[in-house]
Motif scaffolding. Structure first.
Motif, mmCIF file in Angstrom:
data_model
loop_
_atom_site.group_PDB
_atom_site.id
_atom_site.type_symbol
_atom_site.label_atom_id
_atom_site.label_comp_id
_atom_site.label_asym_id
_atom_site.label_seq_id
_atom_site.Cartn_x
_atom_site.Cartn_y
_atom_site.Cartn_z
ATOM 1 N N ASP A 30 0.836 -1.215 0.000
ATOM 2 C CA ASP A 30 0.000 0.000 0.000
ATOM 3 C C ASP A 30 0.864 1.256 0.000
ATOM 4 N N LEU A 31 1.873 1.281 0.868
ATOM 5 C CA LEU A 31 2.760 2.440 0.956
ATOM 6 C C LEU A 31 3.552 2.625 -0.338
ATOM 7 N N PHE A 32 4.008 1.509 -0.902
ATOM 8 C CA PHE A 32 4.763 1.575 -2.148
ATOM 9 C C PHE A 32 3.917 2.157 -3.274
ATOM 10 N N VAL A 33 2.682 1.668 -3.388
ATOM 11 C CA VAL A 33 1.778 2.154 -4.440
ATOM 12 C C VAL A 33 1.485 3.637 -4.251
ATOM 13 N N ASP A 34 1.203 4.056 -3.004
ATOM 14 C CA ASP A 34 0.915 5.470 -2.738
ATOM 15 C C ASP A 34 2.103 6.355 -3.096
ATOM 16 N N GLY A 35 3.287 5.934 -2.669
ATOM 17 C CA GLY A 35 4.483 6.720 -2.941
ATOM 18 C C GLY A 35 4.819 6.781 -4.410
ATOM 19 N N TYR A 50 7.810 6.920 1.502
ATOM 20 C CA TYR A 50 6.788 5.879 1.381
ATOM 21 C C TYR A 50 7.315 4.703 0.561
ATOM 22 N N ILE A 51 7.988 5.004 -0.554
ATOM 23 C CA ILE A 51 8.521 3.956 -1.425
ATOM 24 C C ILE A 51 9.556 3.110 -0.690
ATOM 25 N N ILE A 52 10.459 3.773 0.026
ATOM 26 C CA ILE A 52 11.514 3.061 0.750
ATOM 27 C C ILE A 52 10.935 2.189 1.862
ATOM 28 N N ILE A 53 10.026 2.774 2.661
ATOM 29 C CA ILE A 53 9.403 2.014 3.749
ATOM 30 C C ILE A 53 8.558 0.871 3.178
ATOM 31 N N GLY A 54 7.838 1.160 2.086
ATOM 32 C CA GLY A 54 7.006 0.136 1.451
ATOM 33 C C GLY A 54 7.820 -1.035 0.954
ATOM 34 N N LEU A 55 8.911 -0.764 0.271
ATOM 35 C CA LEU A 55 9.783 -1.835 -0.232
ATOM 36 C C LEU A 55 10.389 -2.628 0.920
ATOM 37 N N ALA A 56 10.780 -1.931 1.991
ATOM 38 C CA ALA A 56 11.338 -2.615 3.158
ATOM 39 C C ALA A 56 10.293 -3.542 3.774
ATOM 40 N N GLY A 57 9.039 -3.058 3.857
ATOM 41 C CA GLY A 57 7.960 -3.880 4.392
ATOM 42 C C GLY A 57 7.690 -5.105 3.545
ATOM 43 N N ILE A 58 7.728 -4.930 2.227
ATOM 44 C CA ILE A 58 7.499 -6.045 1.304
ATOM 45 C C ILE A 58 8.586 -7.103 1.451
ATOM 46 N N VAL A 59 9.833 -6.658 1.481
ATOM 47 C CA VAL A 59 10.959 -7.596 1.599
ATOM 48 C C VAL A 59 10.932 -8.319 2.944
ATOM 49 N N LEU A 60 10.760 -7.548 4.045
ATOM 50 C CA LEU A 60 10.720 -8.140 5.382
ATOM 51 C C LEU A 60 9.518 -9.064 5.532
ATOM 52 N N GLY A 61 8.358 -8.624 5.021
ATOM 53 C CA GLY A 61 7.153 -9.446 5.104
ATOM 54 C C GLY A 61 7.304 -10.746 4.347
ATOM 55 N N GLY A 62 7.882 -10.681 3.158
ATOM 56 C CA GLY A 62 8.096 -11.889 2.362
ATOM 57 C C GLY A 62 8.991 -12.871 3.083
ATOM 58 N N ASP A 63 10.044 -12.372 3.708
ATOM 59 C CA ASP A 63 10.970 -13.226 4.446
ATOM 60 C C ASP A 63 10.278 -13.875 5.636
ATOM 61 N N LEU A 64 9.492 -13.092 6.385
ATOM 62 C CA LEU A 64 8.779 -13.634 7.539
ATOM 63 C C LEU A 64 7.766 -14.696 7.132
ATOM 64 N N VAL A 65 7.018 -14.426 6.063
ATOM 65 C CA VAL A 65 5.989 -15.372 5.615
ATOM 66 C C VAL A 65 6.609 -16.695 5.182
#
Length: 317
Positions: free
Chosen positions: A24-29, A173-188
């Motif tokens: 969401d953050l990535f898309v908004d940014g 937003y883009i930086i935080i969004g990408l970090a969330g995507i990468v971290l989330g993918g790793d956790l999942v």
């Protein structure tokens, strides 16, 4: 429930939250940056938003490919596409009649059928999705996006949306969004693998069920929101676009990094995905819409498929 398993379940949920919020953050940014650069709104929708909604699947599959969890990389895409076609369209059609736009019916839906058959052909010919085949999928995606953009620009749809964020805030937003995507993918990926081992579940089953449904939540929420706003036609476009990007972008990027061998037990799932895609095409083509009856059929197919996937895991044949 064992404390270690409970921790993994919590981490899995946290991972999904990171994935969804990050996208969401990535898309908004990215959308705001595009608006600041005077990129037409429709182009933003066809590119940034489309890729953003596929970001959770991409993060999980690419992470799985890098860590050698090939079964999850492919089963995530198959399960996500099945969930989109059967549950997102099914539930949406049950709530409200879904009319088909001419472009989706005559261009995007046949294209989805075509690339689904191509994906199946890759697997049945070589038993894997090779790096070369992954690159082919990515090239097709670029060509498809270029075609959409060119067609849209020719139609004169050049409205530019007013940026919602400043340039600096968009970049954050883009930086935080990408970090969330990468971290989330790793956790999942890590937590889902641990849960699978703990409960005697295969990576394939986890990818087809828990991970696929979790990464498809953005599409499901977007579709239900569109229904509430009376924008029923957006549901079909959202699902078809997401499935196209799952095959071309998610599988393409994952296999381009490392060839993905396909276990013979997944051939049934590939065949069923092809059949379901064709069924959805036939449903749409015959009436130019999806009604409640077809919604019920699609939901029942999903219930059957989930039941079969679970049964097959514990009672293999």
């Amino acid at each position: 429930m064992d404390a270690s398993i409970l921790i993994q379940v919590v981490l899995l949920i946290v991972g999904f939250v990171f994935l969804i919020k990050g996208s969401d953050l990535f898309v908004d940014g990215a959308s705001s940056i595009a608006s600041l650069l005077k990129v037409p709104t429709i182009i933003v929708g066809l590119t940034i938003v489309a890729l953003g909604t596929s970001a959770p699947e991409a993060a999980v599959s690419i992470t799985s490919s890098l860590t050698g969890s090939n079964a999850m990389a492919v089963s995530n895409v198959i399960g996500s596409n099945m969930f989109n076609l059967l549950m997102v369209i099914g539930v949406s059609a049950l709530l409200s009649e879904l009319l088909m736009e001419k472009e989706v019916l005559n261009r995007d839906l046949p294209f989805l059928v075509g690339i689904t058959l191509l994906f199946a052909a890759f697997i049945f010919i070589s038993g894997e999705i090779s790096s070369i085949e992954g690159i082919i999928l990515l090239i097709i995606m670029i060509a498809y996006m270029f075609f959409l953009i060119r067609t849209t620009m020719k139609s004169g749809a050049t409205q530019v949306e007013k940026p919602k964020l400043s340039a600096a805030k968009s970049i954050i937003y883009i930086i935080i969004g990408l970090a969330g995507i990468v971290l989330g993918g790793d956790l999942v990926v890590n937590s889902a693998s641990d849960i699978a081992i703990a409960f005697g579940m295969s990576e394939t089953l986890v990818g087809l069920t828990i991970v696929a449904i979790g990464t498809s939540l953005p599409e499901f929420v977007t579709s239900i929101t569109a229904l509430k706003k009376g924008e029923n036609q957006l549901v079909i476009g959202n699902v078809i676009g997401s499935n196209i990007f799952n095959i071309l972008f998610v599988l393409g990027a994952s296999s381009a990094i490392s060839a993905i061998p396909i276990d013979s037990s997944m051939l049934f799932d590939v065949i069923l995905m092809v059949i379901v895609t064709i069924i959805c095409f036939i449903f749409g083509k015959t009436q130019d819409k999806y009604d409640k009856k077809e919604g019920v059929i699609l939901i029942l197919l999903f219930v059957f498929y989930m039941g079969f996937a679970i049964w097959r895991n514990y009672f293999p044949f």
